[in-house]
Design a protein around this motif. Structure first.
Motif: not given
Lengths: 562, 206
Positions: A215-224, A252-269
Motif C-alpha cells: 500500500l502507498p504510505t503517507v508520512v506525517i511529520v512534525a518536530h516536537y 486521533r481523527l484517522f485512528s477513528r476512521l481506520y477502526t471502521y471497515r467502511r472508512t478504512h482507507a487503502g493507505y498506510n499512515l
C-alpha cells in the motif's frame, strides 16, 4: 589632650603584643557567642543560561558558565570584567555589543514576568536579535533572569550607582560613591562542559491501511522540540507545539476512521514526532538512515505517496506549502496540493493559500524546512506552515509563547489539512464529491478544546532538545498519547558520533545566582573615620566620668538635705 | 567582609573595653589577669547557659518575623544566670577592684544583624554589664541600708530583663534594627544612671 592621645596610641601598640592566650580567647568568644556570619542581604534567584552547543563543528552561543563579578548597568563608564545587567524593555543589540566589546565579565538580561505584557515592537526586535546573539562569539556567560521585586530593586540600585555623576559637585560624588550599594553576582554552578552521549529521542507510530502488501504510505511529520536563545525559556508554542498538536489531532481523527471497515482507507499512515528539529533535523535524519539504509523492510522504503511536514500552524490567515521541487501532474503530491487549494477555496475563502518553491541549498549549514531532509533522500515531501519564509525569527525565539497562539486559526488549519488529506486518500474528487463537502463535522468534529489542552500542555514546559531525554515526562506523555491512537509506537534515538560529532550540547543551563550586597572601599574608609571619632568621644567621656559622678553626688546630697 | 571592615568592627567593638580598662583605674591595680579570669568564668557560664537553652528552649519556629513573647521571656530568665556568673567572677576577684570584664553578648536572642550595629551593641552591653557588676557588688556589701534593698533588687531585675524588655518594645513599636539599637542604648543608659544614683551615696567621696 595630645599627651593623652599619645598614651592611647602607646597602649594600642602595647595591646598588639598581648599574651597569646588572650589572642586565642577573643576569637573563641567570637566563635562561641557570635551568630553564624550572615552574608548580608543576599538575593537568590534562578537564571537561565544562553544556549551553548556545537553544530557541525561550529560553536554557537556563550562559552562559559561561571560568574563572580560586580554588577553594573550599561550606563556605567567602565564595563570591563563587570556583570552587565539589562532589562528586556530597554534592551538593544548595540548596547549588548558594546558591553561585550568592552569585555564585560557577564551579561544578565532581566525578562519581565509575563512576556505577553511586553510591547509588540520590543518582542519583535528581540526576536530579530536572538539568532545574532547566538551566532556572535561570546566567551563570557550570558544569563536570563525573570524579574521579581527584589531583582528590580537590585537593578535600580545598580543603575543609580552606575549612572554618571558628571554634573554633580565633588562632595556629592564622594557621598554618592560612599553610600551607593554594589552587588556581587555569583553563580553556584561549575564551568559548563560538553554532555557526552546525549540521546535525542523521536517517536513514531502508524495506522496500517486496508488490504494488500504494497500500500502507498503517507508520512506525517512534525518536530516536537523548541528553540530559543536560552533552552530553559524556549516553550516553542507555535514552533513547533502547533505542529505536534495538529499531528496528534490528525492521529486521533484517522485512528477513528481506520477502526471502521467502511472508512478504512487503502493507505498506510505513518506519524513521526521528530526530535532535534532545531538542530538541523537530526532526529529525522537518523530515522531516514535507519529506515532506508539499515533495514530491509520499512514503510519508508517502498511506495511513499508523500511526506507531509507540519511546522508553525498556530496563527495567521495564510497557509503556505513549501516545496523543494514543484510536484508533477499526476502524482499524489500534486493531488494533495490540488485538494488543499480546493478545500481552502471552497470552505475557507478568508485563508490565503500559496505554494512556495525553494530549492535545497546544500551549501548552507542549516536546512530550511524539515521536508528537505526527505527530499534529499528522494522522497516526495513538503512542509505546510503559516510562515512564508523559513528565516522567520518566530521559529527560534523564546518569545514564542502560548499567548501568541490563535486556537481558532489552529483548529481551522487542522481542518484544512485533515479535509485535504481525506480527499486524497479516499480519492473523493475523482468519485465526484463537491468542493465544499464538509467531512469533519458532527462526531468527527475537530475538537478545539482538545487542541487547546494539548497546546497548553506543550507550551507549559521548555522543550529544548537539551532538556528532553528518552525518560523525560514530556516524552513519556507524548509516547502514551500517540499510543492511544496509533499502532507500533516506538522511540528512535540519535546519538552524536564520538569522533566527529554532528552536534554537541553543554550542561549548566539553569543555575542559581546570588546577589551579595557589597560596599565600596571608600565606605569603609568613611566608616573608619566615624568609628575613630566615636572612640575619641568615648575616650573623653570615660576620662571625664568624674564630672557625672560629682553631679550625681551633689544631687544625692541635695535630696538628703531635704 | 573585607579585612578593613573587620578591623573597623573590631575597633568599634573592643576599643571601648580597652579604654574603660585603661582609664577606669583598673590598669593601675594590674588587674589584667583578673579580667582574663573573669572572662573565662563568663565563657564557662555562657557555655552552660547555651547547653541549658539548647536543651530546654528550642528555636522559635513560628511564622518568621513574629516575636515569641513567652519564649523570649523564659530565655531572658535563663539570661539571669549571667548575673550569677558575674557574682562568681566578683567573688574570685576578691571584691578589691570589684568589676568584671564582661564581653559583648551578641547572639542567642538576636536575629541576623550586620556587623556595625553588632559592634555598637557590644558597647551598650559594656555599660550594662558595668552597671550590673556595680549593683551586684553593692548587694554583697554588709553596710547596705535596708531601705535600698528593694530598689537594688528592682534594678538587678531590670538589668537581667533589660535586653528582653527593649527587644520586645522594639518589636512592638515596629522599630528597625537601628531604632532597636537606640532603644537598647537608652535602656542601658537608664540602668547605668539608676545604678550610679543608688550607689554614689554609699561610696566615700573621691
Amino acid at each position: 589632650m595630645l599627651e593623652e592621645a599619645g598614651e592611647v596610641l602607646e597602649s594600642v601598640l602595647k595591646a598588639s603584643c598581648l599574651p597569646l592566650s588572650f589572642l586565642l580567647f577573643v576569637p573563641a568568644v567570637l566563635l562561641l557567642l557570635g551568630p553564624p556570619p550572615a552574608a548580608e542581604a543576599a538575593h537568590e534567584f534562578t537564571v537561565y543560561r544562553m544556549q551553548q552547543y556545537e553544530l557541525g563543528g561550529q560553536p554557537y552561543g556563550t562559552r562559559s558558565a561561571v560568574l563572580n563579578t560586580e554588577a553594573r548597568t550599561v550606563e556605567a563608564d567602565v564595563l570591563s570584567r563587570r556583570c552587565v545587567m539589562m532589562r528586556l524593555v530597554d534592551f538593544s543589540y548595540e548596547q549588548y555589543q558594546k558591553a561585550l566589546r568592552q569585555s564585560a565579565g557577564a551579561v544578565v538580561i532581566i525578562l519581565p514576568r509575563s512576556i505577553s505584557s511586553v510591547p509588540q515592537d520590543v518582542v519583535r526586535q528581540f526576536m530579530e536579535i536572538e539568532p545574532e546573539m547566538l551566532a556572535m562569539e561570546t566567551i563570557v556567560p550570558v544569563y536570563f533572569a525573570v524579574e521579581d521585586e527584589e531583582l528590580l530593586s537590585i537593578y535600580e540600585q545598580t543603575r543609580a550607582a552606575s549612572a554618571s555623576q558628571g554634573s554633580a559637585s565633588a562632595a556629592e560624588v564622594l557621598l554618592h560613591t560612599a553610600t551607593a550599594n554594589g552587588f556581587q553576582m555569583v553563580t553556584s554552578g561549575v564551568q559548563s562542559k560538553a554532555i557526552n552521549d546525549w540521546l535525542i529521542p523521536s517517536v513514531e507510530g502508524r495506522l496500517t491501511g486496508l488490504g494488500g502488501e504494497d500500500l502507498p504510505t503517507v508520512v506525517i511529520v512534525a518536530h516536537y522540540d523548541s528553540f530559543g536563545v536560552a533552552p530553559w525559556l524556549s516553550h516553542g508554542a507555535d514552533s513547533n507545539g502547533s505542529g505536534i498538536s495538529v499531528l496528534l489531532e490528525l492521529a486521533r481523527l484517522f485512528s477513528r476512521l481506520y477502526t471502521y471497515r467502511r472508512t478504512h482507507a487503502g493507505y498506510n499512515l505513518l506519524f513521526f514526532a521528530s526530535g532535534g528539529g532545531k538542530f538541523n533535523y537530526q532526529g529525522t535524519k537518523r530515522w531516514l538512515e535507519d529506515n532506508l539504509d539499515h533495514t530491509d523492510s520499512s514503510l519508508l522504503q517502498d511506495n511513499v505517496a508523500f511526506v507531509l511536514c507540519l511546522d508553525t500552524l498556530g496563527r495567521g490567515n495564510s497557509l503556505h506549502l513549501h516545496v523543494s521541487k514543484p510536484p508533477k501532474e499526476g502524482t499524489l503530491q500534486h493531488a494533495f496540493l490540488r485538494e488543499l487549494e480546493m478545500v481552502v477555496a471552497g470552505q475557507f475563502p478568508e485563508v490565503k493559500f500559496s505554494m512556495v518553491h525553494k530549492k535545497i541549498n546544500l551549501a548552507e549549514d542549516m536546512l530550511a524546512w524539515e521536508h528537505e531532509r526527505f527530499a534529499i533522500r528522494r522522497l516526495p515531501a513538503f512542509t505546510i506552515s503559516h510562515l512564508e519564509s523559513h528565516r522567520d525569527s518566530l521559529r527560534n525565539s523564546i518569545m514564542d509563547r502560548r499567548a501568541r497562539i490563535d486556537t481558532k486559526a489552529l483548529t481551522r488549519n487542522t481542518r484544512i489539512i485533515a479535509e485535504a488529506l481525506t480527499r486524497v486518500i479516499y480519492n473523493l474528487t475523482d468519485k465526484g464529491a463537491p468542493a465544499d463537502l464538509q467531512i469533519f463535522t458532527d462526531q468527527m468534529q475537530i475538537q478545539q478544546e482538545q487542541l487547546e489542552s494539548v497546546m497548553d500542555w506543550l507550551s507549559s514546559q521548555p522543550r529544548a532538545a537539551q532538556l528532553i531525554d528518552k525518560d523525560s515526562t514530556f516524552l513519556n506523555t507524548l509516547e502514551y498519547y500517540m499510543g492511544r491512537y496509533l499502532k507500533d509506537v516506538k522511540q528512535h534515538h540519535v546519538k552524536a558520533d564520538k569522533r566527529d560529532p554532528e552536534f554537541v550540547f553543554y550542561d549548566q543551563l539553569k543555575q542559581v545566582m546570588n546577589a551579595y550586597r557589597v560596599k565600596p572601599a571608600i565606605f569603609d574608609l568613611l566608616l573608619a573615620v566615624c568609628i575613630a571619632a566615636y572612640l575619641g568621644v568615648a575616650y573623653v567621656a570615660v576620662q571625664h566620668f568624674g564630672l557625672l559622678y560629682k553631679m550625681i553626688q551633689r544631687l544625692s546630697l541635695k535630696t538628703k538635705q531635704q | 567582609m573585607t579585612l578593613f571592615h573587620f578591623g573597623n568592627c573590631f575597633a568599634l567593638a573592643y576599643f571601648p573595653y580597652f579604654i574603660t580598662y585603661k582609664c577606669s583605674g583598673l590598669s593601675e591595680y594590674s588587674a589584667f589577669w583578673r579580667c582574663v579570669q573573669a572572662g573565662a568564668t563568663y565563657v564557662l557560664v555562657q557555655l552552660g547557659k547555651m547547653l541549658f537553652l539548647a536543651t530546654f528552649f528550642p528555636t522559635w519556629e513560628g511564622p518568621s518575623g513574629g516575636y515569641d513573647l513567652v519564649g523570649e521571656f523564659l530565655r531572658a530568665t535563663v539570661d539571669a544566670a549571667d548575673l550569677g556568673g558575674l557574682q562568681l567572677a566578683l567573688g574570685r576577684g576578691g571584691g578589691a577592684g570589684g568589676t568584671s570584664h564582661p564581653r559583648g553578648r551578641p547572639g542567642l536572642g538576636q536575629r541576623r544583624a550586620p556587623h556595625v550595629p553588632m559592634g555598637l551593641d557590644s558597647n551598650i552591653s559594656l555599660a550594662r554589664h558595668v552597671a550590673a557588676a556595680a549593683l551586684l557588688w553593692a548587694s554583697g556589701r554588709h553596710d547596705l541600708p535596708p531601705r535600698l534593698r528593694l530598689p537594688l533588687g528592682g534594678l538587678l531585675a531590670a538589668a537581667a530583663y533589660e535586653g528582653f524588655l527593649t527587644g520586645w518594645a522594639g518589636q512592638a513599636l515596629g522599630l528597625g534594627p537601628w531604632g532597636a539599637l537606640g532603644l537598647r542604648a537608652l535602656g542601658a543608659a537608664a540602668l547605668g544612671l539608676g545604678a550610679l544614683r543608688l550607689l554614689v551615696p554609699l561610696l566615700p567621696p573621691p
